[in-house]
Write a protein that holds these residues in place. Structure first.
Motif, PDB file in Angstrom:
ATOM      1  N   PRO A  85       0.821  -1.218   0.000  1.00 28.43           N
ATOM      2  CA  PRO A  85       0.000   0.000   0.000  1.00 28.43           C
ATOM      3  C   PRO A  85       0.854   1.266   0.000  1.00 28.43           C
ATOM      4  CG  PRO A  85      -0.844  -1.573   1.599  1.00 28.43           C
ATOM      5  CD  PRO A  85       0.491  -2.092   1.132  1.00 28.43           C
ATOM      6  N   GLY A  87       0.142   3.924   1.431  1.00 31.98           N
ATOM      7  CA  GLY A  87       0.119   4.479   2.777  1.00 31.98           C
ATOM      8  C   GLY A  87       1.263   3.983   3.640  1.00 31.98           C
ATOM      9  N   GLY A  96      -5.149   7.250   5.849  1.00 32.84           N
ATOM     10  CA  GLY A  96      -6.312   6.444   6.226  1.00 32.84           C
ATOM     11  C   GLY A  96      -6.538   5.224   5.371  1.00 32.84           C
ATOM     12  N   GLU A  97      -7.811   4.887   5.186  1.00 33.87           N
ATOM     13  CA  GLU A  97      -8.193   3.663   4.487  1.00 33.87           C
ATOM     14  C   GLU A  97      -7.741   3.656   3.039  1.00 33.87           C
ATOM     15  OE1 GLU A  97     -12.346   2.985   4.911  1.00 33.87           O
ATOM     16  OE2 GLU A  97     -12.261   2.715   7.102  1.00 33.87           O
ATOM     17  N   ARG A  98      -7.762   4.805   2.388  1.00 32.73           N
ATOM     18  CA  ARG A  98      -7.331   4.844   0.995  1.00 32.73           C
ATOM     19  C   ARG A  98      -5.844   4.518   0.883  1.00 32.73           C
ATOM     20  NH1 ARG A  98      -9.320  10.301  -1.749  1.00 32.73           N
ATOM     21  NH2 ARG A  98      -9.496   9.136  -3.689  1.00 32.73           N
ATOM     22  N   ASP A 100      -4.235   2.635   2.783  1.00 28.91           N
ATOM     23  CA  ASP A 100      -4.080   1.203   3.045  1.00 28.91           C
ATOM     24  C   ASP A 100      -4.565   0.346   1.880  1.00 28.91           C
ATOM     25  OD1 ASP A 100      -3.074   1.752   5.552  1.00 28.91           O
ATOM     26  OD2 ASP A 100      -5.020   1.585   6.552  1.00 28.91           O
ATOM     27  N   ALA A 101      -5.462   0.900   1.059  1.00 23.72           N
ATOM     28  CA  ALA A 101      -6.073   0.111  -0.022  1.00 23.72           C
ATOM     29  C   ALA A 101      -5.377   0.284  -1.359  1.00 23.72           C
ATOM     30  CB  ALA A 101      -7.551   0.490  -0.159  1.00 23.72           C
ATOM     31  N   THR A 164     -13.046   2.630  -7.171  1.00 21.29           N
ATOM     32  CA  THR A 164     -12.526   1.989  -5.967  1.00 21.29           C
ATOM     33  C   THR A 164     -11.142   1.428  -6.250  1.00 21.29           C
ATOM     34  OG1 THR A 164     -13.585  -0.102  -6.582  1.00 21.29           O
ATOM     35  CG2 THR A 164     -14.833   1.387  -5.142  1.00 21.29           C
TER      36      THR A 164
END
Length: 372
Positions: A85, A87, A96-98, A100-101, A164
């Protein structure tokens, strides 16, 4: 051994593009040991100075292939993970989540879901806000603006997501490649442009390729005329421009000979390893900036014609300048072409670009150059 082609036919096809309305263009085509170089038209419409095949030129998003190669080389030495990721490396830029994704691979193949920072829908989140109403005024407003990559990335991250992470189709976005530039600096300790120069450009022995240090194109070059869909009439010269608005995504200057050399070495496994090249050729569906669905790999995309061999490479545009560089999958045929006018098509009432004689003439030249 490929047979020689009709040199006179290539010269005529190139001249037809000029006659159709292109001020000037130049190209190099290679087939085995055979090389053809040609130029047609003018580099300066005011003075009539002719274009020549050795001119240096802003090559736009062909830069992405160089940046992708630099990233893959860091993967090879274990400094980066393709499926790690972003991140993990740059949590402040993509939190944040983005963060990590979204993986490094998703930045390379435009499946991150991160929006373009040059959008047509969100003026407050655009480096060139007038583009949101398809106006060209921002070109002059920001001709000498020095952008920081982090602020442009922040615009793309703050804009509504265009998909996404890892979803299909992806959406082409310069935000992805500015992030890759920041990633290269993070893991190497060297500014992206300097690192790409040392690790890719110099490795390939390219003597006329580099990132501009100022607003000018160093060395002999053409003026670059932007028409912006007929809204700039006559087209205006934007060859002098601060290219920090695209940096490692599209700021590179090169020649058609250097582009052909780079792609020839890349596809021979002499820039990145053969296994890395295979990763670069793994494609996903992506919506291009023109709204077309294309296959896109890691800084490369294929061009295929029915019943013909596949070519790999990249195209690029900046304000006023365009280029295309492609190599056949077996490495035995190449095309690199540079143009000094962009957005020549006018828009209809629905905002759709209308056909122009340049389109047909350019397609005919590319067909002859690539397929004979």
């Amino acid at each position: 051994m490929p047979k020689p082609w009709d040199f006179a036919g290539l010269n005529a096809a190139l001249e037809n593009v000029h006659r159709a309305g292109m001020p000037g263009l130049f190209a190099e085509v290679r087939a085995g040991d055979h090389v053809w170089r040609g130029a047609a038209g003018v580099a300066d419409v005011a003075t009539g100075r002719p274009v020549t095949v050795g001119l240096r030129h802003r090559v736009g998003s062909i830069t992405k292939t160089f940046t992708a190669a630099a990233v893959l080389r860091q993967v090879e030495v274990g400094q980066l993970g393709l499926d790690t990721p972003i991140g993990h490396y740059l949590p402040r830029l993509v939190p944040g989540e983005r963060g990590d994704a979204i993986t490094v691979r998703m930045l390379l193949d435009h499946t991150s879901g991160l929006a373009e920072y040059l959008p047509f829908a969100y003026p407050s989140l655009s480096a060139f806000p007038d583009l949101a109403k398809t106006g060209p005024e921002s070109f002059d407003d920001h001709r000498f603006t020095r952008f920081e990559a982090a602020e442009l990335i922040a615009l793309g991250v703050a804009a509504p997501a265009v998909g996404t992470p890892g979803g299909a189709p992806g959406v082409y976005s310069n935000t992805n490649y500015l992030l890759l530039g920041e990633l290269l600096e993070h893991v190497t300790g060297t500014a992206a442009e300097k690192h790409i120069t040392q690790d890719v450009i110099e490795r390939a022995g390219l003597r006329d390729t580099g990132f501009p240090e100022g607003t000018d194109v160093d060395g002999p070059h053409s003026r670059l005329y932007e028409a912006w869909f007929g809204m700039i009439d006559p087209p205006r010269d934007y060859s002098i421009f601060d290219m920090s608005w695209v940096g490692p995504a599209a700021a590179l200057v090169s020649t058609v000979a250097d582009l052909n050399r780079f792609f020839r070495l890349l596809h021979a496994g002499k820039i990145v390893s053969r296994s890395s090249l295979e990763q670069m050729r793994r494609t996903v569906p992506v919506i291009s900036q023109e709204g077309k669905l294309i296959d896109y790999g890691l800084g490369l995309h294929p061009v295929e014609a029915p019943g013909q061999a596949t070519f790999w490479g990249h195209g690029g545009t900046v304000w006023g300048g365009g280029a295309l560089a492609m190599i056949r999958a077996d490495g035995e045929r190449q095309l690199a072409v540079a143009l000094n006018l962009q957005r020549w098509n006018r828009l209809d009432s629905a905002g759709v670009p209308q056909p122009h004689p340049i389109d047909q003439a350019l397609a005919a030249f590319q067909q002859m150059a690539m397929y004979g």
